[in-house]
Write an enzyme that holds these catalytic residues in place. Structure first.
Site, PDB file in Angstrom:
ATOM      1  N   ARG A  98      20.135  -6.414  44.596  1.00 25.27           N
ATOM      2  CA  ARG A  98      20.637  -5.424  43.591  1.00 25.27           C
ATOM      3  C   ARG A  98      21.881  -5.065  44.186  1.00 25.27           C
ATOM      4  O   ARG A  98      21.986  -5.408  45.346  1.00 25.27           O
ATOM      5  CB  ARG A  98      19.743  -4.264  43.453  1.00 25.27           C
ATOM      6  CG  ARG A  98      18.284  -4.490  43.256  1.00 25.27           C
ATOM      7  CD  ARG A  98      17.602  -3.543  44.113  1.00 25.27           C
ATOM      8  NE  ARG A  98      16.130  -4.036  43.550  1.00 25.27           N
ATOM      9  CZ  ARG A  98      15.230  -3.342  42.935  1.00 25.27           C
ATOM     10  NH1 ARG A  98      15.638  -2.448  42.085  1.00 25.27           N
ATOM     11  NH2 ARG A  98      14.003  -3.959  42.842  1.00 25.27           N
ATOM     12  N   ASP A 124      20.813   0.696  42.509  1.00 25.89           N
ATOM     13  CA  ASP A 124      19.573   0.316  43.002  1.00 25.89           C
ATOM     14  C   ASP A 124      18.943  -0.497  41.706  1.00 25.89           C
ATOM     15  O   ASP A 124      17.753  -0.959  42.164  1.00 25.89           O
ATOM     16  CB  ASP A 124      18.732   1.118  43.922  1.00 25.89           C
ATOM     17  CG  ASP A 124      17.879   0.394  44.655  1.00 25.89           C
ATOM     18  OD1 ASP A 124      18.408  -0.331  45.476  1.00 25.89           O
ATOM     19  OD2 ASP A 124      16.774   0.909  44.930  1.00 25.89           O
ATOM     20  N   GLY A 171       4.627   7.445  44.213  1.00 22.71           N
ATOM     21  CA  GLY A 171       4.887   6.079  44.249  1.00 22.71           C
ATOM     22  C   GLY A 171       4.097   5.181  43.344  1.00 22.71           C
ATOM     23  O   GLY A 171       4.018   4.113  43.185  1.00 22.71           O
ATOM     24  N   ARG A 175       5.670  -8.128  38.841  1.00 27.51           N
ATOM     25  CA  ARG A 175       6.729  -8.488  38.126  1.00 27.51           C
ATOM     26  C   ARG A 175       7.453  -9.736  38.854  1.00 27.51           C
ATOM     27  O   ARG A 175       7.156  -9.800  40.157  1.00 27.51           O
ATOM     28  CB  ARG A 175       7.762  -7.454  38.194  1.00 27.51           C
ATOM     29  CG  ARG A 175       7.159  -6.426  37.391  1.00 27.51           C
ATOM     30  CD  ARG A 175       8.423  -5.176  37.364  1.00 27.51           C
ATOM     31  NE  ARG A 175       8.442  -4.470  38.967  1.00 27.51           N
ATOM     32  CZ  ARG A 175       9.258  -3.529  39.131  1.00 27.51           C
ATOM     33  NH1 ARG A 175      10.239  -3.242  38.216  1.00 27.51           N
ATOM     34  NH2 ARG A 175       9.498  -3.359  40.169  1.00 27.51           N
TER      35      ARG A 175
END
Length: 252
Positions: free
Chosen positions: A69, A139, A5, A62
Site C-alpha cells: 500500500r 494504509d 482485531g 482474501r
C-alpha cells in the site's frame, strides 16, 4: 485503539459478497477465497448505541496480486530506511509494473505516474456504482490501485455526496463526495515518501504529474457516466447533463 482485531460473521459475509460484486462489476479488487466461522464469541456494539451483543466470529481469506500500500512506502520513508525503501520499490516495480524498465533512471517517476492515473481511474469507478470505501487512509490505498480492506463500506441507495457508511466517521472525512480529494491527499503522501529517491528534476516532474490527477479523474468520471447514460460523441452540454441528473436524483 482498544480493538480486539476480530471480525464478526455478518461483516465477513458482507466483505465476501461485496468483493465478488465489485469484481464482476469490472472494478479492480481483492477477492474472497473462503469464509470460515470461528468458535470464539465476539462482543460487538453493532449500532454504536451501547447495546453490546455476543456474535459469531469469522475469518475471510482474501487474495490479491499484492498487498503493498502507499503506507508500505510511507512508513519506510518516515523512519529513514531509504535503502530498504528503494529495494522494496524495485521489487514492486519488477513484479507488478512490467512496462517499466528496471534500468530506467526515471523508473520511480514512471511508477508514480502510473499509480496517479490508476488511482484516479479506481475512484471514478467507485463513484460510477455509488461505492463508498469508508476508510480511505494511506494504509488502505493499494499501490496496484485495487480495492482492498473492505470494512465499513457502503453503496448509496440514492445520490448523496454526504453519504458516509462509517458510523465512527463523525467528521465525514471519508464521505463519498470527498473520495476523489482523499485520493489526491494520499497520492501527495506517496510523493512525499518518494522524494528522497528523486533528483530535483524528477521531483518537479512528479509534482506536475500529481497536479494532473484531477483531470485524469474528471475525464474518467465523465466517460463512465456518459456510458451509463448512453451518450455518444462529444457535446459541451454532456457535463451539465450529468451534474443536472445527479442533482435531480439528490432532490428525489
Amino acid at each position: 485503539r482498544n480493538g480486539d482485531g476480530r471480525a464478526v460473521l455478518r461483516s465477513s459475509v458482507r466483505e465476501f459478497l461485496c468483493s465478488e460484486a465489485m469484481h464482476y462489476l469490472g472494478i479492480p479488487t481483492s477477492r474472497a477465497a473462503s469464509l470460515v466461522v470461528s468458535d470464539d464469541d465476539v462482543w460487538r456494539d453493532q449500532f454504536y448505541n451501547g447495546n453490546i451483543k455476543k456474535e459469531r466470529g469469522a475469518i475471510v481469506l482474501r487474495l490479491a496480486k499484492s498487498w503493498f500500500r502507499i503506507g508500505s512506502l510511507e512508513i519506510l520513508a518516515h523512519s529513514g530506511e531509504l535503502d530498504l525503501q528503494r529495494r522494496l520499490l524495485d521489487f514492486i516495480i519488477q513484479e507488478h509494473f512490467p512496462s517499466i524498465a528496471m534500468n530506467d533512471s526515471n523508473r520511480y517517476l514512471e511508477f508514480f505516474s502510473t499509480v496517479v492515473s490508476e488511482t484516479a481511474n479506481l475512484i471514478a469507478l467507485w463513484m460510477s456504482v455509488g461505492f463508498a470505501h469508508g476508510v480511505c487512509n494511506t494504509d488502505n490505498f493499494s499501490l496496484l490501485s485495487i480495492t482492498i480492506d473492505y470494512g465499513p463500506f457502503g453503496f448509496m441507495e440514492s445520490y448523496d455526496p454526504n453519504f458516509v457508511p462509517n458510523t465512527s466517521d463523525d467528521e465525514r472525512r471519508y464521505k463519498i463526495g470527498n473520495q476523489a480529494n482523499v485520493g489526491l491527499f494520499n497520492l501527495s503522501k506517496l510523493l512525499q515518501a518518494l522524494k528522497p529517491l528523486l533528483d530535483p528534476r524528477q521531483k518537479q516532474l512528479a509534482s506536475q504529474i500529481l497536479e494532473g490527477y484531477g483531470e485524469h479523474y474528471y475525464i474518467r468520471f465523465t466517460e463512465l457516466f456518459k456510458t451509463k447514460l448512453g451518450l455518444l460523441g462529444e457535446n459541451e452540454d454532456d457535463n451539465y447533463l450529468i451534474a443536472f441528473l445527479l442533482q435531480v436524483r439528490l432532490l428525489c
